[in-house]
Structure formats: C-alpha cells, structure tokens
Write a protein that holds these residues in place. Structure first.
Motif, PDB file in Angstrom:
ATOM      1  N   CYS A  34      78.968  62.949  28.789  1.00 26.10           N
ATOM      2  CA  CYS A  34      78.228  63.736  27.804  1.00 26.10           C
ATOM      3  C   CYS A  34      76.996  62.970  27.335  1.00 26.10           C
ATOM      4  O   CYS A  34      75.917  63.548  27.224  1.00 26.10           O
ATOM      5  CB  CYS A  34      79.133  64.091  26.627  1.00 26.10           C
ATOM      6  SG  CYS A  34      78.330  65.115  25.373  1.00 26.10           S
ATOM      7  N   CYS A  38      73.255  64.227  27.491  1.00 28.15           N
ATOM      8  CA  CYS A  38      72.534  64.367  26.223  1.00 28.15           C
ATOM      9  C   CYS A  38      72.424  62.970  25.592  1.00 28.15           C
ATOM     10  O   CYS A  38      73.274  62.595  24.764  1.00 28.15           O
ATOM     11  CB  CYS A  38      73.266  65.314  25.282  1.00 28.15           C
ATOM     12  SG  CYS A  38      73.484  66.983  25.924  1.00 28.15           S
ATOM     13  N   VAL A  41      74.185  61.163  22.217  1.00 26.09           N
ATOM     14  CA  VAL A  41      75.271  61.985  21.690  1.00 26.09           C
ATOM     15  C   VAL A  41      76.386  61.136  21.083  1.00 26.09           C
ATOM     16  O   VAL A  41      76.988  61.535  20.084  1.00 26.09           O
ATOM     17  CB  VAL A  41      75.819  62.963  22.755  1.00 26.09           C
ATOM     18  CG1 VAL A  41      76.725  62.272  23.747  1.00 26.09           C
ATOM     19  CG2 VAL A  41      76.544  64.120  22.085  1.00 26.09           C
ATOM     20  N   GLU A  73      68.483  70.092  18.253  1.00 26.15           N
ATOM     21  CA  GLU A  73      68.191  69.679  19.630  1.00 26.15           C
ATOM     22  C   GLU A  73      69.422  69.086  20.281  1.00 26.15           C
ATOM     23  O   GLU A  73      69.766  69.434  21.415  1.00 26.15           O
ATOM     24  CB  GLU A  73      67.029  68.688  19.660  1.00 26.15           C
ATOM     25  CG  GLU A  73      65.683  69.349  19.432  1.00 26.15           C
ATOM     26  CD  GLU A  73      64.539  68.364  19.577  1.00 26.15           C
ATOM     27  OE1 GLU A  73      64.616  67.476  20.453  1.00 26.15           O
ATOM     28  OE2 GLU A  73      63.565  68.501  18.821  1.00 26.15           O
ATOM     29  N   MET A  74      70.109  68.194  19.587  1.00 22.30           N
ATOM     30  CA  MET A  74      71.310  67.574  20.139  1.00 22.30           C
ATOM     31  C   MET A  74      72.413  68.620  20.304  1.00 22.30           C
ATOM     32  O   MET A  74      73.090  68.662  21.327  1.00 22.30           O
ATOM     33  CB  MET A  74      71.793  66.432  19.241  1.00 22.30           C
ATOM     34  CG  MET A  74      72.998  65.700  19.791  1.00 22.30           C
ATOM     35  SD  MET A  74      72.696  64.868  21.377  1.00 22.30           S
ATOM     36  CE  MET A  74      71.705  63.490  20.833  1.00 22.30           C
ATOM     37  N   CYS A  77      71.635  70.802  23.283  1.00 25.01           N
ATOM     38  CA  CYS A  77      71.914  70.076  24.522  1.00 25.01           C
ATOM     39  C   CYS A  77      73.414  70.063  24.786  1.00 25.01           C
ATOM     40  O   CYS A  77      73.877  70.396  25.876  1.00 25.01           O
ATOM     41  CB  CYS A  77      71.376  68.646  24.444  1.00 25.01           C
ATOM     42  SG  CYS A  77      71.644  67.712  25.980  1.00 25.01           S
ATOM     43  N   MET A  78      74.192  69.707  23.770  1.00 24.34           N
ATOM     44  CA  MET A  78      75.645  69.640  23.923  1.00 24.34           C
ATOM     45  C   MET A  78      76.223  71.015  24.248  1.00 24.34           C
ATOM     46  O   MET A  78      77.154  71.128  25.042  1.00 24.34           O
ATOM     47  CB  MET A  78      76.282  69.093  22.644  1.00 24.34           C
ATOM     48  CG  MET A  78      75.975  67.625  22.412  1.00 24.34           C
ATOM     49  SD  MET A  78      76.346  67.095  20.731  1.00 24.34           S
ATOM     50  CE  MET A  78      78.081  67.452  20.598  1.00 24.34           C
ATOM     51  N   CYS A  84      79.621  68.065  28.103  1.00 20.14           N
ATOM     52  CA  CYS A  84      79.830  67.891  26.662  1.00 20.14           C
ATOM     53  C   CYS A  84      80.784  68.916  26.072  1.00 20.14           C
ATOM     54  O   CYS A  84      80.907  68.996  24.847  1.00 20.14           O
ATOM     55  CB  CYS A  84      78.489  67.964  25.925  1.00 20.14           C
ATOM     56  SG  CYS A  84      77.370  66.635  26.334  1.00 20.14           S
TER      57      CYS A  84
END
Length: 177
Positions: A34, A38, A41, A73-74, A77-78, A84
């Motif tokens: 993950c 990302c 993370v 944003e995170m 992405c996850m 993730c």
C-alpha cells in the motif's frame, strides 16, 4: 460493509473499528504494498489511528471525518489502489471526495462533536412522549450548547437541527437551569 444497526453513524463507527482491527492484525507485506502504491500511507495511517485511538461510536466518527477530509489526496489514492484495500479509512460507493462533500461530513467538519450530539439526542429521546421529549430535548441541547449553536449557523447541519429557528439557546438554557 454490512451494518448491524439502523444508525448510519454507528455503522460508520463499526466500520472504522473493524478497519483498525484489520490494520493492527495485518502483516507488513500488505502495508508495504500500500505504501508503495500511495507513498506516505504508513505515516498517514499512524496519524489517522492515533486520532481515533480509544474512541468508539459517534465520537470515533467525529474524530475520523475531519482527518479523512483533510487528507483527500491520500484517501483518494488509498480508495483507488487495490493494494490498499485493507488500509482504507473510508469504503463505500462514493469516493472520499464525494463523501466529504455530503452535508453530514460538512456538518461534522464545521461543528466538533456533531455526531456525538446527534447520537445522544436521538438515543435519549427514543420512546419518550412528546412532553418528555420537550423536557429532555432542552436538557440535551443545553448540555451540548456549543454544538447546537454551531448547527444553527451552519447550513450543512440543516438536517440535524433540533431547535426551531426562533429559539434563543442561551435564554432557553438560562430558564432551564
């Protein structure tokens, strides 16, 4: 995610608690995968879980939503990275951005304690007569005066308002005490 309770906020809290258990029991390989998909993370997840540690129910939701929405944003992405899947703080048909745009999330971000207040309000008045609801409602509003006042001035909280617009919270609470 399958909800066992009828309350959306308690369902979300149940999900966060399940996710925390999953994360704590995971090996480092999925975490590394993950983090590769990302970058950053692992640090973000540590910060996220520190913010909700020891919390449950509506208090957990009140703490989690601002963190999720401040880190779109995170979270995005996850949400999109299959590596993730175990580490997502938010699951559902909506994207994290869509979730954070909902009135419930907007209300929670603007009025600290929004979900706790709503949960307490509705759980404590459940099953009461109209007359008892009036008395108990005033007691709860006065106990959560800051949140109730925030709801009043925040458009995103319109669905949660428990008071008529003409009611002066400070006067009502002064008379009740």
């Amino acid at each position: 995610m399958r909800c066992l309770s009828g309350s959306v906020m308690l369902c979300v809290a149940q999900h966060y608690q399940e996710m925390e258990s999953t994360i704590q029991s995971s090996s480092s390989t999925p975490a590394e995968a993950c983090d590769s998909a990302c970058p950053g993370v692992l640090q973000y997840e540590s910060t996220f879980h520190d913010s909700i540690e020891g919390l449950s129910g509506a208090a957990l939701v009140d703490a989690a939503i601002p963190v999720i929405c401040a880190n779109l944003e995170m979270e995005t992405c996850m949400h999109g990275a299959s590596a993730c899947f175990e580490y997502r703080n938010y699951r559902g048909s909506m994207t994290p951005r869509e979730h954070c745009s909902t009135p419930n999330a907007q209300c929670a971000m603007k009025c600290a304690g929004a979900f706790e207040y709503e949960d307490v309000f509705h759980s404590e008045i459940e099953g009461l007569s109209d007359e008892e609801v009036q008395v108990k409602g005033v007691e709860i509003v006065c106990r959560y005066r800051t949140v109730a006042a925030c709801f009043r001035r925040t458009a995103a909280c319109a669905d949660f308002r428990n008071l008529k617009e003409h009611v002066n919270i400070d006067e009502m609470c002064a008379e009740a005490s």
